[in-house]
Write a protein that holds these residues in place. Structure first.
Motif, PDB file in Angstrom:
ATOM      1  N   PHE A   1      44.221 -86.414  51.855  1.00 37.94           N
ATOM      2  CA  PHE A   1      42.697 -86.286  51.828  1.00 37.94           C
ATOM      3  C   PHE A   1      41.974 -87.342  52.472  1.00 37.94           C
ATOM      4  CE2 PHE A   1      44.532 -83.487  48.332  1.00 37.94           C
ATOM      5  CZ  PHE A   1      44.025 -82.256  49.074  1.00 37.94           C
ATOM      6  N   ASP A   2      42.288 -88.493  52.410  1.00 40.00           N
ATOM      7  CA  ASP A   2      41.661 -89.692  52.867  1.00 40.00           C
ATOM      8  C   ASP A   2      41.260 -89.330  54.472  1.00 40.00           C
ATOM      9  OD1 ASP A   2      43.142 -90.287  50.693  1.00 40.00           O
ATOM     10  OD2 ASP A   2      43.982 -92.082  51.774  1.00 40.00           O
ATOM     11  N   GLY A   3      39.610 -89.595  54.495  1.00 43.46           N
ATOM     12  CA  GLY A   3      39.019 -89.477  55.698  1.00 43.46           C
ATOM     13  C   GLY A   3      38.603 -87.858  56.089  1.00 43.46           C
TER      14      GLY A   3
ATOM     15  N   GLN B   1      33.784 -77.300  47.894  1.00 41.34           N
ATOM     16  CA  GLN B   1      35.102 -77.221  48.463  1.00 41.34           C
ATOM     17  C   GLN B   1      35.295 -78.389  49.224  1.00 41.34           C
ATOM     18  OE1 GLN B   1      36.336 -73.111  49.448  1.00 41.34           O
ATOM     19  NE2 GLN B   1      38.008 -73.943  50.594  1.00 41.34           N
ATOM     20  N   TRP B   2      36.590 -78.801  49.255  1.00 43.52           N
ATOM     21  CA  TRP B   2      37.139 -80.003  50.329  1.00 43.52           C
ATOM     22  C   TRP B   2      38.348 -79.889  50.592  1.00 43.52           C
ATOM     23  CZ3 TRP B   2      36.269 -80.234  44.813  1.00 43.52           C
ATOM     24  CH2 TRP B   2      37.101 -80.671  43.966  1.00 43.52           C
ATOM     25  N   GLY B   3      38.580 -80.438  51.827  1.00 38.17           N
ATOM     26  CA  GLY B   3      40.072 -80.584  52.103  1.00 38.17           C
ATOM     27  C   GLY B   3      39.826 -80.642  53.507  1.00 38.17           C
ATOM     28  N   ASP B   4      41.047 -79.754  54.404  1.00 36.55           N
ATOM     29  CA  ASP B   4      41.263 -79.834  55.910  1.00 36.55           C
ATOM     30  C   ASP B   4      41.035 -78.552  56.393  1.00 36.55           C
ATOM     31  OD1 ASP B   4      41.819 -80.354  58.259  1.00 36.55           O
ATOM     32  OD2 ASP B   4      43.848 -80.491  57.992  1.00 36.55           O
ATOM     33  N   ALA B   5      39.721 -78.384  56.380  1.00 38.45           N
ATOM     34  CA  ALA B   5      39.117 -76.767  56.994  1.00 38.45           C
ATOM     35  C   ALA B   5      39.606 -76.645  58.286  1.00 38.45           C
ATOM     36  CB  ALA B   5      37.620 -76.848  57.010  1.00 38.45           C
ATOM     37  N   ASP B   6      40.145 -77.487  59.214  1.00 40.94           N
ATOM     38  CA  ASP B   6      40.529 -77.159  60.485  1.00 40.94           C
ATOM     39  C   ASP B   6      41.778 -77.284  60.607  1.00 40.94           C
ATOM     40  OD1 ASP B   6      37.541 -77.064  61.162  1.00 40.94           O
ATOM     41  OD2 ASP B   6      37.493 -79.275  61.384  1.00 40.94           O
TER      42      ASP B   6
END
Lengths: 320, 320
Positions: free
Chosen positions: A109-111, A124-129
């Protein structure tokens, strides 16, 4: 007119049942089920006239009423504005929690960034792409939407719930229970944290997480895996600008709040940890907290509700 | 894995009862009470398999389903970030609404500020320091916490409520009803607007107002006068930084968001008005909106709730 601190309860009194009545209700309760005041608490006539503030209830608590957060079951999400502390619930969602911890320990999750803030719903958070490798984490984790209620401690609320046959608390989390089915599930109250998924029930893996920032979206109960609860820093997630895209996703032109890091608390040096403890929900002190919310009797309130929704009960957290 | 738009319902289907079942339920309903699907809607077996999106329900609506906002019953609060539109409810709180309009028309709020944002509770604005004259407005307005339910239109929800014997809608507002007492009251759902008061029930006068920004604080029901609902711009109030003082009041060192002005819409030139209409809650279209929330049947949802809380039902608003 002192309206500066007006209309909101300046004192939050707790009311306790008379001891004989309380024990009577305990005797009537099912084995393994604790009772929070019972229906008797629902009428004005049957509550004791001993107003206690929430602060007084907590000040009178014993050290054993408090459960220090387990560093192996705690996440720190570092945002530019501060730290968000998440208490994990591996007892209810062991596989999802395991996968999240694998991701976290890889620095997944860093960055990354907050990617979605939908008003009165979720952040909501994370790596959408989907640009990052999941590494050693599973791509698909089996659904943990419900679990067996057998042997699960349960502090029941006496008041009716719109969505479930029974609601209450277990291990400092709000849960619902269907006794006939012997099933229980975590409840989508404010600050609960869950695992985003696609249509496939097994498609969530923890690489996208959300926290509830509005009215409890109880329609999500039993449809998605909840893994924990924000116990500190919730305001950092709830006060973010709402995204202008569909479903509150940020558009490319909107600045996103970066996630500096997410860490398992156990991996953070002791001196840098948030030393918090959560009130145990199987204690008499918590009974008093609940009763203080069911019947507010300070001078501001004219009509005590006599009832309380499971999502309107705070689960106190303090520094230890 | 398309998690970017995952886990949250990408489509929000509405389900309608089969017409014969619907009319059967209408026949069973009490006179003057409309029925939203009835208990039959609570089980999977009894709902029709005709998924409609919320968008489709609204697209199929008739012009007569929509009630344009009455400019005499609408306030515009201008913040630096945009306009907040508040629909007033003089039918339920005539004296408080009158007093607020007197204050507004004196320019009372212009140049004041948001003074309190308490996470998961309320955003409050007005004259915390009581530096301004109330002018022709009353200093004390009698409590309008409850009202007679006689002759009040009521679209009842079939699902049980924790706090009230009956809940539903009237005039596009969420209300609760105690039929035995022939009393009703507005419900503290997200975005509802109320009148701050001190301990004295008559101490509120509208010079301090609040909007709900979190889980419905239903314990306030019947304890304070609600006067309306934010129908546009709610995110501007909900995303503000939380105040660091007691009860979420801003401390002197925290910047406050200024209120540029509050106006009665009727006093704003036609060309500068927000031309909005709210869905009437006594229509079949609204029944479909409700049913779409009680039983979500798009492919994302695996277990439709079969129930819905009065505060989980959107009251749609659109431009006209």
């Amino acid at each position: 007119m002192l309206q500066r601190t007006s209309w909101a309860p300046r004192r939050v009194p707790a009311l306790t049942l008379p001891r004989p009545l309380f024990w009577c209700l305990v005797c009537l309760a099912l084995p393994g089920t604790s009772v929070l005041g019972g229906q008797a608490g629902a009428t004005e006539a049957s509550v004791a006239s001993k107003p206690l503030t929430l602060e007084a209830v907590l000040a009178a608590s014993k050290p054993s009423d408090w459960q220090p957060l387990d560093p192996e079951k705690t996440l720190y999400m570092q945002l530019p504005a501060g730290r968000v502390v998440i208490q994990l619930a591996p007892q209810f969602a062991p596989r999802a929690v395991d996968n999240i911890k694998i991701l976290v320990r890889q620095g997944y999750f860093d960055g990354l960034a907050i990617e979605r803030v939908q008003d009165n719903f979720v952040t909501q958070w994370g790596d959408a792409d989907h640009t990052r490798s999941l590494g050693k984490a599973e791509h698909a984790v089996p659904a943990e939407f419900i679990f067996s209620s057998t042997n699960v401690p349960f502090t029941i609320l006496p008041d009716p719930d719109t969505y479930a046959p029974e609601v209450g608390f277990s291990g400092s989390f709000p849960i619902a229970r269907a006794p006939k089915l012997e099933r229980a599930w975590l409840v989508h109250c404010y600050a609960m944290v869950g695992v985003g998924r696609d249509d496939d029930v097994d498609s969530g893996n923890g690489s996208e997480l959300y926290a509830v920032i509005g009215q409890a979206p109880r329609q999500l109960d039993r449809n998605i895996t909840l893994v924990g609860r924000v116990v500190q820093g919730m305001e950092l997630l709830a006060s973010l600008p709402r995204g202008k895209g569909p479903l509150g996703f940020y558009t490319k032109s909107e600045p996103r709040v970066p996630i500096e890091s997410i860490r398992v608390a156990a991996d953070v040096p002791e001196s840098q940890r948030s030393h918090l403890a959560v009130l145990r929900t199987d204690t008499h002190t918590f009974e008093e907290v609940v009763e203080s919310r069911r019947n507010r009797r300070d001078s501001w309130y004219k009509v005590p509700a006599g009832r309380v929704d499971v999502c309107n009960i705070p689960i106190p957290v303090r520094s230890r």
